[in-house]
Design a protein around this motif. Structure first.
Motif: not given
Length: 160
Positions: A82-91
């Motif tokens: 869900e939108y409010g759960e999105l987490r991430g990283a770009e390296l």
């Protein structure tokens, strides 16, 4: 400064949050540049040692050939439905090849930590099994962009 930039700062992960996130996630998406200039994206397991992202790639893959020719790479690690759960990283950065290729288990002090982390995380083992088909690539990121939409507060319904 635009609202997007301020919002981006508000949702970025702290260094501790980023370390925990990268240490626990299993799969990343690796973007390379193919011979003709076209992008190529593939999923891969990885290990994070607190400084570098370690990729264990098949040496007879398009990804490996791309990186041998052009070591620039972008890697995304993300989670959430869900939108409010999105987490991430770009390296983003340039990779280095570490150890023999393919990896057969020759002594290499630089690989002691990543192989232990990878074996525990992905195989539940204390020692890395070597299959003679994979080898190691280290990405020490030059740039990291992260996001954690949970920091925005309770999710709002989508506009109609």
């Amino acid at each position: 400064m635009t609202a997007t930039q301020r919002r981006g700062r508000r949702i970025m992960m702290t260094p501790g949050e980023l370390d925990e996130f990268l240490a626990t996630q299993r799969t990343c998406r690796v973007a390379t540049v193919s011979a003709g200039g076209a992008p190529h994206v593939s999923a891969l397991w990885f290990a994070w040692d607190g400084t570098s992202l370690w990729l264990y790639s098949v040496v007879r893959s398009r990804r490996w050939a791309d990186l041998r020719r052009d070591p620039r790479v972008a890697v995304v690690v993300d989670t959430g439905e869900e939108y409010g759960e999105l987490r991430g990283a770009e390296l983003i950065g340039t990779v280095e090849f570490v150890g023999e290729a393919p990896r057969t288990g020759e002594l290499c002090a630089d690989l002691d930590l990543p192989e232990t982390l990878f074996a525990r995380k992905h195989f539940g083992l204390e020692e890395m099994p070597h299959d003679g088909r994979h080898a190691w690539v280290r990405l020490t990121p030059e740039k990291i962009v992260s996001w954690d939409f949970r920091k925005l507060g309770p999710a709002r319904p989508a506009p109609r």
